[in-house]
Write a protein that holds these residues in place. Structure first.
Motif: not given
Length: 393
Positions: A3-6, A115-120, A308-311
């Motif tokens: 999906k497209r991210l803005t 929702t998703s929070l990522l923090y690598e 990764a958030l695109r998927y």
């Protein structure tokens, strides 16, 4: 199909600039709509129309579906992250203090709002340790996770042991190069690796631990006598956080300077590099090595989360859901070197046993066994001026 991210990005410092440099070289089905910055008068390398000082411009824009948080202020980062997650936007953050302090609450908010929070990028720069603990080691029995999590203190120690510089000279050099802040306490005092350790413990063992409960002693009391002792015994000193399973029900966590032998894999991690050592029941020992700081290394970890958030990727926190939880413990015996200034200090600390004692006019130390609980209880006494404590491993 991705999906497209803005994107709306908070912060355009070293990591923000590094992230932008990487994004512009690739076609990733994403676009940056706006940056929120603190200082509107500062000269920027991008058009002024891309920048604003108003957080609502990003947080209230329905077109922006992904918020990237790259600011230093942990309290402001928390407010931004919570608002974004509750409004249906996914978030990528590199703020280790904010995540370590509020992780349990942030997980609940993600679950409530889908929702998703990522923090690598918050832990060890370019090293993909969070995703590996979350996915690769999801069913592994982990004995321990340790390593070098802080590039600034590691740079200082590298200069001391490889180039024979004093602590003061090495610190000044680290500050001049931008590896250490004007007030370097966060790094050399062991707070930065402690926040990272709390996050690692969550993904390794399913623990939510308030970082304030984790012992951290740094290298800020390191003296010439300690360096001389290390050299004579063929040790190096490294600042090493440790998460270790002591039995099937308990995990210990702490950050201490450690004397390590030169054949230890961590002794070869130098300068601003980080290394993570994972010991597991079946995979045995595995080692991750990479740059722990800098715009492009950290920016690459942030971009990995964004893509990764695109998927629709999210952390599942599976280890928190397992029925047999391990618990945080501070009941653990260590062998330490303790250099002290005043005999009265030594009398107030309860060692389990002392195997070596050295006494000279300007240099007094003991090698002793001590319980982690005693170090925590006497922390202020142990860490006052004129004293230095390090674990021997």
């Amino acid at each position: 199909m991705s999906k497209r991210l803005t994107l709306g990005i908070f912060g355009f410092g070293v990591v923000g600039q590094g992230l932008y440099d990487i994004i512009k070289t690739k076609d990733l089905n994403l676009s940056i709509k706006k940056f929120v910055i603190k200082d509107p008068t500062k000269e920027r390398s991008l058009p002024a129309s891309l920048f604003t000082t108003d957080a609502s411009v990003i947080l209230d824009d329905p077109e922006i579906n992904t918020v990237v948080e790259l600011i230093n202020d942990a309290d402001a980062a928390y407010d931004i992250t919570v608002r974004a997650l509750r409004s249906g936007k996914n978030v990528v953050s590199a703020n280790k203090k904010m995540i370590a302090t509020h992780l349990e609450e942030l997980v609940k908010i993600q679950q409530e709002h889908g929702t998703s929070l990522l923090y690598e990028g918050a832990v060890c720069g370019s090293i993909p340790i969070i995703r590996n603990l979350e996915e690769y080691y999801d069913n592994e029995l982990l004995h321990s996770v340790s390593g070098i999590f802080n590039g600034s203190s590691n740079y200082i120690l590298s200069k001391i042991f490889n180039e024979k510089q004093s602590y003061e000279v090495a610190l000044k050099k680290a500050q001049d190069l931008g590896f250490a802040e004007t007030d370097p306490t966060l790094d050399v005092g062991g707070y930065d690796p402690k926040y990272k350790l709390a996050i690692v413990a969550s993904h390794a063992y399913g623990l939510y631990i308030n970082p304030d409960e984790i012992l951290n002693l740094g290298i800020d009391k390191l003296g010439n006598s300690d360096i001389q002792f290390a050299n004579e015994k063929n040790y190096k000193i490294k600042l090493i956080p440790l998460a270790k399973e002591v039995d099937s029900k308990h995990v210990v966590l702490y950050v201490l300077p450690k004397f390590i032998r030169k054949d230890n894999i961590l002794s070869n991690v130098e300068n601003e590099y980080n290394g993570v050592l994972v010991k597991a029941a079946f995979a045995d020992e595995q080692f991750f090595y990479g740059k722990g700081a800098g715009g492009h290394p950290t920016g690459s970890a942030v971009l990995s989360d964004i893509t990764a958030l695109r998927y629709d990727y999210r952390y599942e926190y599976k280890k928190h859901l397992e029925s047999q939880q391990v618990e945080y413990s501070t009941d653990y015996q260590l062998e330490v070197y303790f250099r002290y200034a005043d005999e009265k200090t030594l009398e107030q600390i309860q060692f389990d046993s002392i195997s070596e004692r050295y006494y000279a006019e300007n240099f007094k130390y003991v090698i002793a066994k001590i319980n982690l609980q005693e170090i925590i209880k006497k922390r202020d006494l142990i860490h006052q001026d004129g004293n230095f404590l390090a674990e021997i491993i």
